[in-house]
Design a protein around this motif. Structure first.
Motif: not given
Length: 66
Positions: A7-19, A21-28
């Motif tokens: 819905k808004a421009p983002a980097l894939i890693l940021e999107f994965l963590v937020k949308e 709900q992964l909890g950490s960038a490492t999981k993404g």
């Protein structure tokens, strides 16, 4: 398989963590590394790939035997 639309421009890693709900960038990063993330039906290869409004991101569950 879980699918989300950007819905808004983002980097894939940021999107994965937020949308997703992964909890950490490492999981993404691990999801991307193991080929479990697709952007518009193509495999995501890097954590710094840019997403545009309307892109679809989905996580795919891979079997242990693949």
């Amino acid at each position: 398989m879980t699918k989300r639309t950007v819905k808004a421009p983002a980097l894939i890693l940021e999107f994965l963590v937020k949308e997703f709900q992964l909890g950490s960038a490492t999981k993404g990063r691990k999801l991307i590394k193991h080929g479990s993330v697709q952007i518009n039906e193509r495999l995501a290869l890097r954590a710094d790939e840019s997403l545009l409004v309307g892109d679809t991101v989905q996580t795919i569950k891979k079997s242990v035997r693949e």
